[in-house]
Design an enzyme around this catalytic site. Structure first.
Site, short mmCIF file in Angstrom:
data_model
loop_
_atom_site.label_atom_id
_atom_site.label_comp_id
_atom_site.label_asym_id
_atom_site.label_seq_id
_atom_site.Cartn_x
_atom_site.Cartn_y
_atom_site.Cartn_z
N GLY A 11 19.44 46.84 19.88
CA GLY A 11 19.86 45.94 18.73
C GLY A 11 19.32 47.17 17.66
N GLY A 62 16.45 49.54 18.24
CA GLY A 62 16.73 50.13 19.16
C GLY A 62 17.24 50.97 18.94
N LYS A 90 -0.27 44.60 14.91
CA LYS A 90 1.19 43.61 14.56
C LYS A 90 1.37 42.16 14.69
CE LYS A 90 5.37 44.62 13.87
NZ LYS A 90 6.22 45.98 14.42
N ASN A 116 13.96 43.51 3.82
CA ASN A 116 14.51 42.80 5.86
C ASN A 116 14.48 41.20 5.92
OD1 ASN A 116 14.78 44.22 8.05
ND2 ASN A 116 12.82 43.58 8.73
#
Length: 308
Positions: free
Chosen positions: A9, A12, A186, A254
């Site tokens: 997606g 990736g 993260k 984003n």
């Protein structure tokens, strides 16, 4: 080096695309046939950071069976699909194949290790942000460091080799001897950003523009920090709250993966992000009310996708 990307997606495609652009042999694996067909027919279209361009020298397939044995498998599937995806990818695993997970959430290392063995797994996190715009097209919307580490904490030749490959693709790479600390670091960033964007519809950077969302971001992160402390996790980041705000600003344009999921009525990773912290909080006796609310709200969104 032959590289395969399992789950191609937004992220990736970003990693696979940049590695292919650097001249490496890359095959993208994704179940979305229209996406795969578009890449094979026209190349991978990338806009945003680095300029608009089309990456032609990249292959895409819908099943691992179409890929030859690879040297490096980079895993970007949704955490809820990790076990199933890794089982399907057994056919491309050779005796010297390394598996790098750069996925969100908790539990991916354990799920991958259960299929291929801990000795093959390298874990990592990425500070990059990417948005899937349509079949064969992504926007590189934010950039940051890529941190990777061996599960046993060693900085060995294999880790250095994988780091070198990523650097060839233009990624800034740090090697870590504290893999669980970086995974939790993260996770905490995702806890502060993803569910809030999914609930509000805001891009990452807008979360720190409003006192209401900033307060919730801080509270969710602080709860996760308390759980990590109870578990004995040593975090790599000095001030997780300020770090999460910084990431939100760095990836301001984003649309988080979770926001993209709810916008497209797809299953999210809420259970392995905010939901995972809620579960760990129960286990260690740490209250996580903000994360529980965020988990519940996103879960309800998922359950009502098909309602008018």
């Amino acid at each position: 080096m032959k590289i395969a990307v399992l789950g191609s997606g937004a992220m990736g495609c970003l990693y696979g695309g940049k590695l292919a652009e650097a001249g490496l042999d890359v095959t993208l694996i994704d179940v979305w046939k229209e996406h795969v067909d578009a890449i094979n027919a026209r190349g991978l279209s990338v806009e945003g950071i680095g300029g608009d361009r089309v990456i032609k020298n990249i292959k895409a397939v819908t099943t691992p069976e179409e890929v030859k044995e690879c040297d490096l498998l980079i895993v970007f599937v949704k955490a809820t699909l990790t076990s199933q995806a890794m089982e399907s990818a057994r056919c491309i695993m050779g005796p010297h194949t390394s598996v790098l997970t750069l996925q969100n959430g908790l539990g991916n290392v354990e799920k991958i290790s259960a299929v291929v063995g801990k000795e093959k797994v390298i874990a990592g996190v990425t500070g990059h942000g990417s948005t899937l715009l349509g079949p064969g097209k992504i926007r590189h919307a934010g950039q940051g460091n890529t941190v990777i580490g061996e599960l046993d904490g060693k900085i060995d030749e294999r880790l250095e080799a994988v780091g070198s490959v990523l650097e060839k693709g233009g990624f800034s790479v740090t090697l870590s001897n504290n893999v669980m600390g970086l995974i939790w670091g993260k996770l905490i960033v995702n806890i502060g950003i993803n569910a809030l964007t999914a609930v509000t519809g805001l891009k990452n950077g807008r979360l720190v523009d409003f006192p209401e969302t900033e307060e919730l971001l801080c509270g969710a992160v602080e709860e996760a920090m308390a759980v990590a402390k109870a578990k004995g996790i040593s975090l790599e980041i000095g001030d997780p709250v300020e770090h999460t705000k910084k990431v939100a600003r760095l990836t301001a344009e984003n649309r988080s993966s979770m926001l993209q999921d709810v916008s497209n009525k797809r299953k999210t990773e809420i259970s392995v992000i905010n939901g995972a912290v809620v579960e760990e909080g129960v286990q260690y006796g740490v209250p996580t009310p903000i994360n529980k609310v965020l988990y519940n709200l996103v879960s309800v969104k998922e359950k009502t996708y098909n309602e008018v």
